[in-house]
Write a protein that holds these residues in place. Sequence first.
Motif, PDB file in Angstrom:
ATOM      1  N   MET A  41      -5.543  11.292  -5.498  1.00 61.40           N
ATOM      2  CA  MET A  41      -4.746  12.062  -6.463  1.00 61.40           C
ATOM      3  C   MET A  41      -3.314  11.556  -6.476  1.00 61.40           C
ATOM      4  O   MET A  41      -2.724  11.322  -7.532  1.00 61.40           O
ATOM      5  CB  MET A  41      -4.761  13.546  -6.106  1.00 61.40           C
ATOM      6  N   TRP A  42      -2.741  11.401  -5.277  1.00 62.48           N
ATOM      7  CA  TRP A  42      -1.347  10.961  -5.160  1.00 62.48           C
ATOM      8  C   TRP A  42      -1.157   9.541  -5.679  1.00 62.48           C
ATOM      9  O   TRP A  42      -0.061   9.167  -6.090  1.00 62.48           O
ATOM     10  CB  TRP A  42      -0.864  11.104  -3.719  1.00 62.48           C
ATOM     11  N   GLN A  43      -2.201   8.763  -5.658  1.00 57.31           N
ATOM     12  CA  GLN A  43      -2.129   7.390  -6.175  1.00 57.31           C
ATOM     13  C   GLN A  43      -2.355   7.342  -7.690  1.00 57.31           C
ATOM     14  O   GLN A  43      -2.296   6.284  -8.300  1.00 57.31           O
ATOM     15  CB  GLN A  43      -3.166   6.517  -5.475  1.00 57.31           C
ATOM     16  N   GLY A  44      -2.651   8.505  -8.285  1.00 59.42           N
ATOM     17  CA  GLY A  44      -2.913   8.557  -9.720  1.00 59.42           C
ATOM     18  C   GLY A  44      -4.301   8.089 -10.098  1.00 59.42           C
ATOM     19  O   GLY A  44      -4.596   7.898 -11.271  1.00 59.42           O
ATOM     20  N   LEU A  45      -5.196   7.940  -9.123  1.00 60.14           N
ATOM     21  CA  LEU A  45      -6.546   7.435  -9.374  1.00 60.14           C
ATOM     22  C   LEU A  45      -7.585   8.540  -9.517  1.00 60.14           C
ATOM     23  O   LEU A  45      -8.717   8.267  -9.921  1.00 60.14           O
ATOM     24  CB  LEU A  45      -6.958   6.484  -8.248  1.00 60.14           C
ATOM     25  N   LYS A  46      -7.230   9.761  -9.160  1.00 57.20           N
ATOM     26  CA  LYS A  46      -8.161  10.899  -9.265  1.00 57.20           C
ATOM     27  C   LYS A  46      -7.496  11.952 -10.137  1.00 57.20           C
ATOM     28  O   LYS A  46      -6.542  12.595  -9.718  1.00 57.20           O
ATOM     29  CB  LYS A  46      -8.488  11.450  -7.880  1.00 57.20           C
ATOM     30  N   THR A  47      -8.012  12.123 -11.348  1.00 53.54           N
ATOM     31  CA  THR A  47      -7.434  13.085 -12.289  1.00 53.54           C
ATOM     32  C   THR A  47      -8.363  14.260 -12.572  1.00 53.54           C
ATOM     33  O   THR A  47      -7.995  15.178 -13.302  1.00 53.54           O
ATOM     34  CB  THR A  47      -7.073  12.396 -13.619  1.00 53.54           C
ATOM     35  N   HIS A  48      -9.577  14.203 -12.023  1.00 52.92           N
ATOM     36  CA  HIS A  48     -10.566  15.269 -12.183  1.00 52.92           C
ATOM     37  C   HIS A  48     -11.245  15.501 -10.834  1.00 52.92           C
ATOM     38  O   HIS A  48     -11.403  14.579 -10.039  1.00 52.92           O
ATOM     39  CB  HIS A  48     -11.652  14.886 -13.192  1.00 52.92           C
ATOM     40  N   GLU A  49     -11.646  16.727 -10.625  1.00 49.79           N
ATOM     41  CA  GLU A  49     -12.490  17.061  -9.480  1.00 49.79           C
ATOM     42  C   GLU A  49     -13.893  17.259 -10.041  1.00 49.79           C
ATOM     43  O   GLU A  49     -14.080  17.956 -11.050  1.00 49.79           O
ATOM     44  CB  GLU A  49     -11.980  18.343  -8.800  1.00 49.79           C
ATOM     45  N   PHE A  50     -14.889  16.653  -9.402  1.00 49.38           N
ATOM     46  CA  PHE A  50     -16.267  16.755  -9.871  1.00 49.38           C
ATOM     47  C   PHE A  50     -17.035  17.638  -8.900  1.00 49.38           C
ATOM     48  O   PHE A  50     -17.023  17.399  -7.695  1.00 49.38           O
ATOM     49  CB  PHE A  50     -16.890  15.363  -9.983  1.00 49.38           C
ATOM     50  N   ARG A  51     -17.679  18.672  -9.430  1.00 57.19           N
ATOM     51  CA  ARG A  51     -18.388  19.637  -8.592  1.00 57.19           C
ATOM     52  C   ARG A  51     -19.759  19.935  -9.170  1.00 57.19           C
ATOM     53  O   ARG A  51     -19.994  19.873 -10.373  1.00 57.19           O
ATOM     54  CB  ARG A  51     -17.592  20.948  -8.481  1.00 57.19           C
ATOM     55  N   ARG A  52     -20.646  20.324  -8.264  1.00 60.13           N
ATOM     56  CA  ARG A  52     -22.009  20.723  -8.629  1.00 60.13           C
ATOM     57  C   ARG A  52     -22.035  22.139  -9.203  1.00 60.13           C
ATOM     58  O   ARG A  52     -22.898  22.476  -9.999  1.00 60.13           O
ATOM     59  CB  ARG A  52     -22.918  20.615  -7.412  1.00 60.13           C
ATOM     60  N   ILE A 120      -7.405  17.991 -13.187  1.00 57.48           N
ATOM     61  CA  ILE A 120      -6.310  18.273 -12.265  1.00 57.48           C
ATOM     62  C   ILE A 120      -5.021  18.218 -13.082  1.00 57.48           C
ATOM     63  O   ILE A 120      -4.764  17.225 -13.773  1.00 57.48           O
ATOM     64  CB  ILE A 120      -6.292  17.234 -11.121  1.00 57.48           C
ATOM     65  N   LEU A 121      -4.223  19.282 -13.021  1.00 59.38           N
ATOM     66  CA  LEU A 121      -3.010  19.357 -13.833  1.00 59.38           C
ATOM     67  C   LEU A 121      -1.733  19.158 -13.023  1.00 59.38           C
ATOM     68  O   LEU A 121      -0.801  18.500 -13.477  1.00 59.38           O
ATOM     69  CB  LEU A 121      -2.950  20.708 -14.558  1.00 59.38           C
ATOM     70  N   ARG A 122      -1.675  19.756 -11.843  1.00 60.03           N
ATOM     71  CA  ARG A 122      -0.467  19.670 -11.010  1.00 60.03           C
ATOM     72  C   ARG A 122      -0.881  19.765  -9.552  1.00 60.03           C
ATOM     73  O   ARG A 122      -1.775  20.551  -9.205  1.00 60.03           O
ATOM     74  CB  ARG A 122       0.500  20.802 -11.349  1.00 60.03           C
ATOM     75  N   VAL A 123      -0.229  18.990  -8.693  1.00 59.91           N
ATOM     76  CA  VAL A 123      -0.513  18.979  -7.264  1.00 59.91           C
ATOM     77  C   VAL A 123       0.793  19.232  -6.523  1.00 59.91           C
ATOM     78  O   VAL A 123       1.807  18.597  -6.807  1.00 59.91           O
ATOM     79  CB  VAL A 123      -1.096  17.612  -6.812  1.00 59.91           C
ATOM     80  N   ARG A 124       0.741  20.173  -5.584  1.00 58.29           N
ATOM     81  CA  ARG A 124       1.900  20.462  -4.725  1.00 58.29           C
ATOM     82  C   ARG A 124       1.429  20.498  -3.278  1.00 58.29           C
ATOM     83  O   ARG A 124       0.438  21.146  -2.969  1.00 58.29           O
ATOM     84  CB  ARG A 124       2.523  21.810  -5.091  1.00 58.29           C
ATOM     85  N   GLU A 125       2.154  19.804  -2.412  1.00 55.50           N
ATOM     86  CA  GLU A 125       1.814  19.767  -0.993  1.00 55.50           C
ATOM     87  C   GLU A 125       2.857  20.542  -0.199  1.00 55.50           C
ATOM     88  O   GLU A 125       4.055  20.416  -0.445  1.00 55.50           O
ATOM     89  CB  GLU A 125       1.765  18.318  -0.511  1.00 55.50           C
ATOM     90  N   PHE A 126       2.364  21.329   0.764  1.00 60.35           N
ATOM     91  CA  PHE A 126       3.211  22.156   1.621  1.00 60.35           C
ATOM     92  C   PHE A 126       2.909  21.842   3.079  1.00 60.35           C
ATOM     93  O   PHE A 126       1.923  21.176   3.390  1.00 60.35           O
ATOM     94  CB  PHE A 126       2.950  23.642   1.340  1.00 60.35           C
ATOM     95  N   GLU A 127       3.725  22.378   3.966  1.00 59.02           N
ATOM     96  CA  GLU A 127       3.464  22.230   5.399  1.00 59.02           C
ATOM     97  C   GLU A 127       2.099  22.818   5.731  1.00 59.02           C
ATOM     98  O   GLU A 127       1.318  22.237   6.470  1.00 59.02           O
ATOM     99  CB  GLU A 127       4.567  22.927   6.207  1.00 59.02           C
ATOM    100  N   VAL A 176      -0.102  15.765 -13.401  1.00 59.55           N
ATOM    101  CA  VAL A 176      -1.088  14.780 -13.841  1.00 59.55           C
ATOM    102  C   VAL A 176      -1.132  14.835 -15.363  1.00 59.55           C
ATOM    103  O   VAL A 176      -1.318  15.906 -15.948  1.00 59.55           O
ATOM    104  CB  VAL A 176      -2.475  15.068 -13.244  1.00 59.55           C
ATOM    105  N   HIS A 177      -0.957  13.698 -15.980  1.00 55.75           N
ATOM    106  CA  HIS A 177      -0.964  13.615 -17.434  1.00 55.75           C
ATOM    107  C   HIS A 177      -2.325  13.095 -17.898  1.00 55.75           C
ATOM    108  O   HIS A 177      -2.813  12.087 -17.401  1.00 55.75           O
ATOM    109  CB  HIS A 177       0.154  12.698 -17.923  1.00 55.75           C
ATOM    110  N   HIS A 178      -2.913  13.814 -18.835  1.00 55.62           N
ATOM    111  CA  HIS A 178      -4.207  13.430 -19.397  1.00 55.62           C
ATOM    112  C   HIS A 178      -3.984  12.897 -20.800  1.00 55.62           C
ATOM    113  O   HIS A 178      -3.258  13.500 -21.581  1.00 55.62           O
ATOM    114  CB  HIS A 178      -5.158  14.640 -19.432  1.00 55.62           C
ATOM    115  N   PRO A 179      -4.632  11.780 -21.130  1.00 57.12           N
ATOM    116  CA  PRO A 179      -4.438  11.196 -22.481  1.00 57.12           C
ATOM    117  C   PRO A 179      -4.991  12.104 -23.551  1.00 57.12           C
ATOM    118  O   PRO A 179      -5.840  12.917 -23.336  1.00 57.12           O
ATOM    119  CB  PRO A 179      -5.202   9.884 -22.411  1.00 57.12           C
TER     120      PRO A 179
END
Length: 179
Positions: A41-52, A120-127, A176-179
């Motif tokens: 995600m942080w590398q910009g390579l994962k813009t969706h989460e895929f789930r069953r 995925i729209l926005r990611v925030r990391e905390f302690e 995360v920006h989606h086209p």
Amino acid sequence: MGLSPAGQLVEEKVQDALFSGPSAEPDPIVMTLYAEYYELMWQGLKTHEFRRRFLRDQPARWWVYLNAPVSRLMAVIDLGPAIVGSPQEIAAIAERVRPGNGASVLEYIQDLEQAYAIPILRVREFEGLSAEELREHLGSWHPPQGYLRLRNPGNLDMLRICEKIAGGEPIRQMTVHHP
């Protein structure tokens, strides 16, 4: 060059999920994730989460518990409403957003009638808190196999902990920006 009919259908589902549907407040959930996918995600390579399996027709606020060896509740991810489709449609989304990923997603969901691609729209990391700290606060803690809905009556203590974590300043964040 235009999209194929299947590609056009996938594109329409992506656009519909991102820009339509109910504007309900995000449903707070906890889901586990492996650190390697989190870093994508942080590398910009994962813009969706895929789930069953996942929520339908609504956005979600995902408190991320990173599996061992990290074993920590430490991020909040805003998710758009899930795109629901056949395994082939969901795999086509995976391939479009990260070439080479469609085959592994299809392998993960191929036995289902439908699966979920969650933007995925926005990611925030905390302690955040470690598994041990979560057990101290809650009395017990076992990471969910699927997802844990925090508005359910038995999960309100966990919701309060999650809200407290997200009340501070993030260590890092991105949209995360989606086209």
